[in-house]
Design a protein around this motif. Structure first.
Motif, PDB file in Angstrom:
ATOM      1  N   ARG A  95      -4.997  -1.616   5.330  1.00 26.23           N
ATOM      2  CA  ARG A  95      -5.918  -2.688   5.020  1.00 26.23           C
ATOM      3  C   ARG A  95      -6.212  -3.496   6.284  1.00 26.23           C
ATOM      4  NH1 ARG A  95      -3.000  -4.964   1.728  1.00 26.23           N
ATOM      5  NH2 ARG A  95      -3.682  -3.917  -0.174  1.00 26.23           N
ATOM      6  N   GLN A 127       0.824  -1.201   0.000  1.00 25.18           N
ATOM      7  CA  GLN A 127       0.000   0.000   0.000  1.00 25.18           C
ATOM      8  C   GLN A 127       0.859   1.251   0.000  1.00 25.18           C
ATOM      9  OE1 GLN A 127      -2.515  -1.122   3.542  1.00 25.18           O
ATOM     10  NE2 GLN A 127      -4.164  -0.593   2.131  1.00 25.18           N
ATOM     11  N   GLN A 128       0.240   2.343  -0.452  1.00 27.00           N
ATOM     12  CA  GLN A 128       0.900   3.633  -0.431  1.00 27.00           C
ATOM     13  C   GLN A 128       0.836   4.227   0.980  1.00 27.00           C
ATOM     14  OE1 GLN A 128       2.565   4.743  -3.032  1.00 27.00           O
ATOM     15  NE2 GLN A 128       1.881   3.042  -4.352  1.00 27.00           N
ATOM     16  N   GLU A 171      -2.614   5.782   1.882  1.00 25.08           N
ATOM     17  CA  GLU A 171      -3.788   4.918   1.869  1.00 25.08           C
ATOM     18  C   GLU A 171      -4.155   4.462   3.279  1.00 25.08           C
ATOM     19  OE1 GLU A 171      -3.277   2.828  -2.550  1.00 25.08           O
ATOM     20  OE2 GLU A 171      -3.134   1.651  -0.718  1.00 25.08           O
TER      21      GLU A 171
END
Length: 232
Positions: free
Chosen positions: A87, A80-81, A84
């Motif tokens: 998750r 992921q960036q 972001e």
């Protein structure tokens, strides 16, 4: 009809006695070679829960039960960036071939859906159904798996995102009645699937409740959008 049933039972008894004699001869031969049989052979001769898999393999060696649900745990997500949202971790778990009707198990699976893990375990202690024990044990196993294998920091920070039931094996039998009649018996099994997700459970799992005004507006919109057949 009674004579036919009596003859079938006698043939079945003779076949069982012959198999027992053959089995006793093999055991005597094996004990003559080695006085103590290995524990693996001893456990195979017992009809226990551990040997249920071997027993099912004799009936249908190509049916291993559902396999796809546990494959979701092997999913590798892309990195992921930094901007972001992190998750949420999740874990999928199941228990197959439970000796319980899937129709009865559905009520328990739908009952715990959308609850936190602690609340679900607390509520299942008061459910007076046989399937509640299997559901509780499956949730506890999934909770332990999430902490040990999926890097979940707090085991209480989990909620039940999915909980559903599948149909398992059905063994058919015959039950004898009076006057030579008989009835069919079905011994049903089911599979239970659960997915735990990290975080707090949503306030409304299914749908946010509507006010009477909102219900009226949605009903009016539905009525106005009807199509009259054979019209211009």
């Amino acid at each position: 009809m009674h004579k036919v049933i009596r003859q079938m039972s006698q043939l079945r008894l003779q076949a069982a006695q012959g198999a027992a004699l053959l089995r006793s001869g093999e055991t005597n031969r094996s004990t003559a070679i080695s006085p103590v049989s290995p524990p693996a052979l001893q456990s195979k001769s017992l009809h226990t829960a551990a040997s249920a898999g071997m027993l099912c393999a004799k009936w249908n060696k190509y049916n291993y039960g559902p396999q796809k649900w546990l494959e979701y745990n092997k999913t590798v997500h892309p990195p992921q960036q930094t901007d972001e949202e992190p998750r949420k971790a999740y874990v999928c778990h199941m228990r197959n071939n439970i000796k319980y009707s899937p129709d009865k198990m559905w009520y328990i699976a739908a009952f715990v859906r959308g609850m936190s893990v602690d609340e679900a375990l607390k509520q299942l202690n008061f459910v007076l159904k046989k399937g509640a024990t299997d559901v509780k044990e499956t949730i506890l196993e999934a909770q332990q798996m999430a902490v040990e294998r999926h890097n979940v920091e707090y085991k209480s920070n989990l909620w039940i995102a999915e909980s559903f039931v599948g149909k398992g094996r059905v063994f058919k039998g015959v039950r004898r009645h009076a006057r030579g009649r008989f009835g069919k018996v079905e011994y049903k099994h089911c599979h239970y699937f659960v997915r735990l997700e990290e975080g707090e459970p949503p306030q409304h799992y299914y749908q946010e409740p509507q006010t009477p005004e909102q219900q009226y507006e949605s009903w009016m919109e539905q009525m106005r959008s009807r199509k009259i057949i054979n019209s211009l």
